[in-house]
Scaffold this active site. Structure first.
Site, PDB file in Angstrom:
ATOM      1  N   TYR A 159       1.044  -1.346  -0.404  1.00  0.00           N
ATOM      2  CA  TYR A 159       0.227   0.194   0.141  1.00  0.00           C
ATOM      3  C   TYR A 159       0.651   1.158   0.246  1.00  0.00           C
ATOM      4  CZ  TYR A 159      -3.545  -3.019   1.918  1.00  0.00           C
ATOM      5  OH  TYR A 159      -5.672  -3.717   1.243  1.00  0.00           O
ATOM      6  N   PRO A 168     -16.047  -2.636   2.132  1.00  0.00           N
ATOM      7  CA  PRO A 168     -16.846  -2.884   2.743  1.00  0.00           C
ATOM      8  C   PRO A 168     -18.280  -1.976   2.265  1.00  0.00           C
ATOM      9  CG  PRO A 168     -15.025  -1.905   4.196  1.00  0.00           C
ATOM     10  CD  PRO A 168     -14.568  -2.529   3.399  1.00  0.00           C
ATOM     11  N   GLY A 177     -17.072   3.735  -1.269  1.00  0.00           N
ATOM     12  CA  GLY A 177     -17.666   5.040  -0.964  1.00  0.00           C
ATOM     13  C   GLY A 177     -19.223   5.039  -0.870  1.00  0.00           C
ATOM     14  N   GLY A 208     -23.159   7.321   0.542  1.00  0.00           N
ATOM     15  CA  GLY A 208     -24.344   7.857  -0.684  1.00  0.00           C
ATOM     16  C   GLY A 208     -23.818   9.001  -1.018  1.00  0.00           C
ATOM     17  N   LYS A 209     -22.662   8.572  -0.649  1.00  0.00           N
ATOM     18  CA  LYS A 209     -21.710  10.442  -1.226  1.00  0.00           C
ATOM     19  C   LYS A 209     -21.720  10.741  -2.935  1.00  0.00           C
ATOM     20  CE  LYS A 209     -17.275  10.282  -0.963  1.00  0.00           C
ATOM     21  NZ  LYS A 209     -15.916   9.721   0.204  1.00  0.00           N
TER      22      LYS A 209
HETATM   23  P1  NAP Z   1     -13.748   0.750   1.261  1.00  0.00           P
HETATM   24  O1  NAP Z   1     -13.639   0.759   2.735  1.00  0.00           O
HETATM   25  O2  NAP Z   1     -14.950   0.359   0.924  1.00  0.00           O
HETATM   26  O3  NAP Z   1     -14.131   2.606   0.729  1.00  0.00           O
HETATM   27  C1  NAP Z   1     -13.085   3.102   1.435  1.00  0.00           C
HETATM   28  C2  NAP Z   1     -13.387   4.592   0.775  1.00  0.00           C
HETATM   29  O4  NAP Z   1     -14.650   5.280   1.048  1.00  0.00           O
HETATM   30  C3  NAP Z   1     -12.836   5.975   1.723  1.00  0.00           C
HETATM   31  O5  NAP Z   1     -11.749   6.171   0.929  1.00  0.00           O
HETATM   32  C4  NAP Z   1     -13.909   7.300   1.856  1.00  0.00           C
HETATM   33  O6  NAP Z   1     -13.415   7.710  -0.017  1.00  0.00           O
HETATM   34  C5  NAP Z   1     -14.968   6.840   1.564  1.00  0.00           C
HETATM   35  N1  NAP Z   1     -15.661   6.799   2.723  1.00  0.00           N
HETATM   36  C6  NAP Z   1     -15.455   5.725   3.499  1.00  0.00           C
HETATM   37  N2  NAP Z   1     -15.929   6.290   4.794  1.00  0.00           N
HETATM   38  C7  NAP Z   1     -16.946   7.333   4.894  1.00  0.00           C
HETATM   39  C8  NAP Z   1     -17.526   8.280   5.532  1.00  0.00           C
HETATM   40  N3  NAP Z   1     -18.085   7.776   6.502  1.00  0.00           N
HETATM   41  N4  NAP Z   1     -18.470   8.594   4.256  1.00  0.00           N
HETATM   42  C9  NAP Z   1     -18.108   9.211   3.250  1.00  0.00           C
HETATM   43  N5  NAP Z   1     -17.060   8.568   2.501  1.00  0.00           N
HETATM   44  C10 NAP Z   1     -16.490   7.602   3.054  1.00  0.00           C
HETATM   45  O7  NAP Z   1     -12.418   0.140   0.349  1.00  0.00           O
HETATM   46  P2  NAP Z   1     -11.440   0.025   1.199  1.00  0.00           P
HETATM   47  O8  NAP Z   1     -10.250   1.570   1.444  1.00  0.00           O
HETATM   48  O9  NAP Z   1     -10.254   0.220  -0.017  1.00  0.00           O
HETATM   49  O10 NAP Z   1     -11.003  -0.675   1.551  1.00  0.00           O
HETATM   50  C11 NAP Z   1     -10.958  -1.350   3.378  1.00  0.00           C
HETATM   51  C12 NAP Z   1      -9.801  -1.950   3.384  1.00  0.00           C
HETATM   52  O11 NAP Z   1      -9.524  -3.371   3.160  1.00  0.00           O
HETATM   53  C13 NAP Z   1      -8.439  -1.434   2.977  1.00  0.00           C
HETATM   54  O12 NAP Z   1      -8.036  -0.337   3.171  1.00  0.00           O
HETATM   55  C14 NAP Z   1      -7.226  -2.241   2.995  1.00  0.00           C
HETATM   56  O13 NAP Z   1      -6.686  -2.722   4.550  1.00  0.00           O
HETATM   57  C15 NAP Z   1      -8.599  -3.483   2.532  1.00  0.00           C
HETATM   58  N6  NAP Z   1      -8.179  -3.607   1.009  1.00  0.00           N
HETATM   59  C16 NAP Z   1      -7.601  -5.219   0.889  1.00  0.00           C
HETATM   60  C17 NAP Z   1      -7.490  -5.796   0.241  1.00  0.00           C
HETATM   61  C18 NAP Z   1      -6.949  -7.087  -0.442  1.00  0.00           C
HETATM   62  O14 NAP Z   1      -6.909  -7.182  -1.668  1.00  0.00           O
HETATM   63  N7  NAP Z   1      -6.645  -8.356   0.659  1.00  0.00           N
HETATM   64  C19 NAP Z   1      -8.258  -4.898  -1.868  1.00  0.00           C
HETATM   65  C20 NAP Z   1      -8.545  -3.918  -1.248  1.00  0.00           C
HETATM   66  C21 NAP Z   1      -8.261  -3.371   0.098  1.00  0.00           C
HETATM   67  P3  NAP Z   1     -12.965   8.725  -0.228  1.00  0.00           P
HETATM   68  O15 NAP Z   1     -11.121   8.305  -0.132  1.00  0.00           O
HETATM   69  O16 NAP Z   1     -13.715   9.212  -1.398  1.00  0.00           O
HETATM   70  O17 NAP Z   1     -12.664  10.570   0.782  1.00  0.00           O
END
Ligand code: NAP
Length: 312
Positions: free
Chosen positions: A51, A202, A206, A210-211
């Site tokens: 990352y 999860p 984003g 709902g954004k």
């Molecule tokens: P996510 O949790 O589905 O989405 C995170 C994004 O959603 C943030 O960057 C932010 O976007 C937005 N967000 C989060 N909380 C919010 C809120 N309360 N209000 C409005 N927008 C919000 O996706 P992710 O962060 O990519 O995935 C979670 C974690 O899973 C990663 O950080 C990583 O540790 C892990 N991951 C693992 C793999 C794997 O292959 N094992 C692959 C992908 C991810 P903005 O950037 O637009 O602010």
């Protein structure tokens, strides 16, 4: 904050995904996000060597500083690192990747060390053997896998019991209300083998906050405003907006937000370890940490399932 078990580890049911660190946000903003997470009761931080081009581990280690022992640090190995590592899961690579992650994190142990992707060229027995040595050396406390199918989880469980090695305590796979294919097979495999689930994406990057709105440009500075149009179009499908709009209505009728529904639905699944949502600001972390208080009834879960059922 409610806690759950991942093997011998105790973690907050909302964790923090750290893939924005060093990629979307710099070190100062990373520190603010980590501080807010700890203040909100989050104790699980999930990163990976890859990352932010290895910056995520460094930023996280420095942001935690003297608070290292208060939290559970999860990282991953196995993805190729430009100029630093070939990736994979061979015993020699596992050991060198572990040393590099310990150095970048500035710690003497990794609490949860996860294989990022299955490695078709290395038998899982060999990988588990190397991980077992790291556990016995005290460099790693628990081990996990990621992007594993139910059959792979079963095979790894069988290998660990036959060879008497450490076994995977968790699996990290893509899982959300917009991506729930093979959910029941995955949960059954976790139940059989004693694994906790860490759902990645999860919030569907984003979408499940709902954004993003149908037929509207993504708000400036958001993740999906900054990805190639092809990837954005895949997420901004009619099917996804149909589901999001219907789920948002269902949540609102019960006095909740879409975010609360997305997070609480995951938190209420069997075998759930921690919902590792990513964040780019303290406000997002605080909202996410406070979003799992809704215990959905069986009827509410059935309604949600009907709306979000995967395509046949
Ligand atoms: P996510 O949790 O589905 O989405 C995170 C994004 O959603 C943030 O960057 C932010 O976007 C937005 N967000 C989060 N909380 C919010 C809120 N309360 N209000 C409005 N927008 C919000 O996706 P992710 O962060 O990519 O995935 C979670 C974690 O899973 C990663 O950080 C990583 O540790 C892990 N991951 C693992 C793999 C794997 O292959 N094992 C692959 C992908 C991810 P903005 O950037 O637009 O602010």
């Amino acid at each position: 904050m409610e806690t759950r078990r991942i093997g011998s580890l105790t973690v907050s049911v909302v964790g923090l995904g750290c893939n924005n660190f060093g990629m979307r946000i710099d070190e100062d903003r990373t520190r603010a996000v980590v501080d807010a997470a700890i203040d909100a009761g989050i104790t699980l931080f999930d990163t990976a060597d890859v990352y932010g081009g290895t910056k995520s581990e460094e930023f996280l280690g420095r942001a935690l500083g003297g608070r290292r022992d208060q939290v559970v640090v999860a990282t991953k190995f196995g993805a190729p690192l430009s100029g630093e590592g070939s990736g994979g899961a061979s015993p020699a690579y596992v050991k060198s990747a572990c040393e590099a992650s310990l150095r970048r994190l500035g710690t003497d142990r990794i609490d949860l060390y996860q294989l990022h992707f299955p490695d078709q060229n290395t038998p899982v027995d060999d990988t588990l053997g190397a991980l077992d040595e790291l556990v016995r050396e005290g460099k790693v406390r628990e081990v996990g896998c990621s992007n594993f199918t139910p059959a792979m989880i079963d095979a790894a469980g069988q290998s660990a019991s036959e060879k008497n090695t450490v076994s995977f305590a968790s699996v990290q796979n893509q899982l959300s209300l917009l991506e729930r294919r093979h959910l029941h097979d995955l949960l059954d495999a976790c139940q059989r083998n004693g694994l906790a689930v860490l759902p990645y994406f999860p919030l569907a990057s984003g979408m499940l906050t709902g954004k993003y709105r149908r037929n509207e440009a993504p708000p400036e500075g958001t993740r999906l405003a900054n990805v190639p149009a092809e990837r954005r179009d895949r997420v901004f499908s009619d099917r996804n907006f149909d589901i999001v709009e219907r789920l948002e209505k269902l949540a609102a009728e019960r006095g909740h937000t879409l975010l609360e529904l997305a997070m609480s639905w995951l938190a209420g699944l069997p075998s759930m370890g921690s919902v590792i949502a990513g964040a780019t600001s303290p406000e997002q972390v605080r909202a996410n940490a406070a979003s799992v208080d809704w215990t959905l009834t069986a009827d509410e879960r059935a309604e949600v399932d009907a709306i979000s059922a995967p395509e046949a």
